[in-house]
Design a protein around this motif. Structure first.
Motif, PDB file in Angstrom:
ATOM      1  N   VAL A 128       4.245   5.479  -3.006  1.00 24.33           N
ATOM      2  CA  VAL A 128       5.564   6.333  -3.665  1.00 24.33           C
ATOM      3  C   VAL A 128       5.622   5.945  -5.233  1.00 24.33           C
ATOM      4  CG1 VAL A 128       8.124   5.512  -3.311  1.00 24.33           C
ATOM      5  CG2 VAL A 128       6.727   5.482  -1.285  1.00 24.33           C
ATOM      6  N   VAL A 129       5.283   4.830  -5.641  1.00 21.61           N
ATOM      7  CA  VAL A 129       5.434   4.733  -6.892  1.00 21.61           C
ATOM      8  C   VAL A 129       4.407   5.899  -7.761  1.00 21.61           C
ATOM      9  CG1 VAL A 129       5.020   3.317  -9.089  1.00 21.61           C
ATOM     10  CG2 VAL A 129       6.381   2.362  -7.151  1.00 21.61           C
ATOM     11  N   LYS A 130       3.190   6.194  -7.145  1.00 20.74           N
ATOM     12  CA  LYS A 130       2.252   7.050  -7.727  1.00 20.74           C
ATOM     13  C   LYS A 130       2.964   8.482  -7.686  1.00 20.74           C
ATOM     14  CE  LYS A 130      -2.478   8.534  -7.644  1.00 20.74           C
ATOM     15  NZ  LYS A 130      -3.804   8.677  -7.039  1.00 20.74           N
ATOM     16  N   LYS A 131       3.516   8.793  -6.491  1.00 22.91           N
ATOM     17  CA  LYS A 131       4.085  10.056  -6.578  1.00 22.91           C
ATOM     18  C   LYS A 131       5.425  10.262  -7.283  1.00 22.91           C
ATOM     19  CE  LYS A 131       5.210  13.646  -3.511  1.00 22.91           C
ATOM     20  NZ  LYS A 131       4.566  14.626  -3.076  1.00 22.91           N
ATOM     21  N   ASN A 180       8.575   5.699   3.390  1.00 20.60           N
ATOM     22  CA  ASN A 180       7.572   6.005   2.509  1.00 20.60           C
ATOM     23  C   ASN A 180       6.726   7.263   2.738  1.00 20.60           C
ATOM     24  OD1 ASN A 180       8.536   3.737   0.896  1.00 20.60           O
ATOM     25  ND2 ASN A 180       7.124   2.332   1.625  1.00 20.60           N
ATOM     26  N   GLN A 181       6.610   7.477   3.811  1.00 26.46           N
ATOM     27  CA  GLN A 181       5.655   8.505   4.505  1.00 26.46           C
ATOM     28  C   GLN A 181       6.414   9.836   4.092  1.00 26.46           C
ATOM     29  OE1 GLN A 181       4.851   8.858   8.417  1.00 26.46           O
ATOM     30  NE2 GLN A 181       3.227  10.136   8.318  1.00 26.46           N
ATOM     31  N   VAL A 210       0.927  -1.221   0.033  1.00 30.23           N
ATOM     32  CA  VAL A 210      -0.018   0.097  -0.089  1.00 30.23           C
ATOM     33  C   VAL A 210       0.921   1.199   0.126  1.00 30.23           C
ATOM     34  CG1 VAL A 210      -1.495   1.163   1.524  1.00 30.23           C
ATOM     35  CG2 VAL A 210      -2.030  -1.073   1.069  1.00 30.23           C
ATOM     36  N   THR A 211       1.729   1.406   1.013  1.00 23.82           N
ATOM     37  CA  THR A 211       2.753   2.535   0.913  1.00 23.82           C
ATOM     38  C   THR A 211       3.650   2.603  -0.295  1.00 23.82           C
ATOM     39  OG1 THR A 211       4.346   1.359   2.351  1.00 23.82           O
ATOM     40  CG2 THR A 211       2.412   2.609   3.490  1.00 23.82           C
ATOM     41  N   TYR A 270      11.302   2.008  -5.022  1.00 27.59           N
ATOM     42  CA  TYR A 270      12.546   2.260  -4.407  1.00 27.59           C
ATOM     43  C   TYR A 270      13.138   0.812  -3.890  1.00 27.59           C
ATOM     44  CZ  TYR A 270      12.385   7.099  -4.098  1.00 27.59           C
ATOM     45  OH  TYR A 270      12.298   8.457  -4.360  1.00 27.59           O
ATOM     46  N   SER A 271      14.520   0.684  -4.024  1.00 27.63           N
ATOM     47  CA  SER A 271      15.147  -0.512  -3.638  1.00 27.63           C
ATOM     48  C   SER A 271      15.091  -0.941  -2.130  1.00 27.63           C
ATOM     49  CB  SER A 271      16.863  -0.510  -3.820  1.00 27.63           C
ATOM     50  OG  SER A 271      17.006  -0.265  -5.135  1.00 27.63           O
TER      51      SER A 271
END
Length: 191
Positions: free
Chosen positions: A121-124, A182-183, A116-117, A129-130
């Motif tokens: 991140v991908v959307k933003k 992620n936040q 979910v998080t 991320y690794s």
């Protein structure tokens, strides 16, 4: 007449890389491990194949970074191979070691929250991320805990629960670290 050049994917858009092949190899090892463990009852062989899977997990990340083969598909394929291997094994040995239910539940909760998080991140950012050191450490600790239980069929209950508790605690720590990361990424203004 102008010819258009066909360019192979570069950088993080590559798919055909050695690390991605290693992740795919780990996915192919899953049924082999289950077959050895559940059907053939060859516990040492199952543990050896699981160890091979763990070694290729460590190697794929090292090769990707060392030889500039990091790819977006690899950032997804690597953890998918990890989690499928772990999940299948936890469910395979749960009937013999009831404490594995805790690890399975923590793994499901951790991965659900990370998906979910991670999607946010991908959307933003437009990219995955690794994995971080604590995620890799949690994977190694979970693999170690499972291998011990596969090999040591008569592990004392108290030791089993200590290993499972330490592993679950570290998985929760890793989850918290990923959620905080992620936040933070999602809170940054778009550039």
């Amino acid at each position: 007449m102008a010819q258009t050049e066909s360019k192979a994917p570069q950088g993080e858009d590559r798919v055909l890389t050695i690390p991605n092949a290693m992740s795919l190899f780990r996915l192919l090892l899953i049924p082999v491990i289950v077959w050895l463990y559940k059907i053939r009852h060859q516990y040492k062989s199952a543990a050896a194949v699981l160890l091979l899977s763990g070694v290729t997990d460590i190697l794929d990340g090292w090769v990707a970074r060392r030889f500039n083969m990091v790819s977006n598909i690899g950032k997804i394929l690597d953890p998918v191979a990890d989690k499928l291997t772990q999940g299948v094994l936890l469910f395979s040995i749960m009937s013999e070691h009831s404490g594995m239910l805790l690890l399975a539940l923590v793994l499901i909760a951790k991965e659900t929250l990370m998906i979910v998080t991670g999607l946010k991140v991908v959307k933003k950012t437009g990219k995955p991320y690794s994995a971080k050191w604590h995620g890799k450490a949690a994977t190694c600790l979970l693999d170690f805990t499972v291998i011990i239980h596969v090999l040591w069929r008569t592990i004392p209950g108290w030791l089993s629960y200590i290993l499972i508790g330490v592993c679950a605690g570290f998985m929760i720590y890793s989850l918290v670290q990923y959620c905080l990361q992620n936040q933070k990424i999602c809170a940054q203004p778009k550039t």
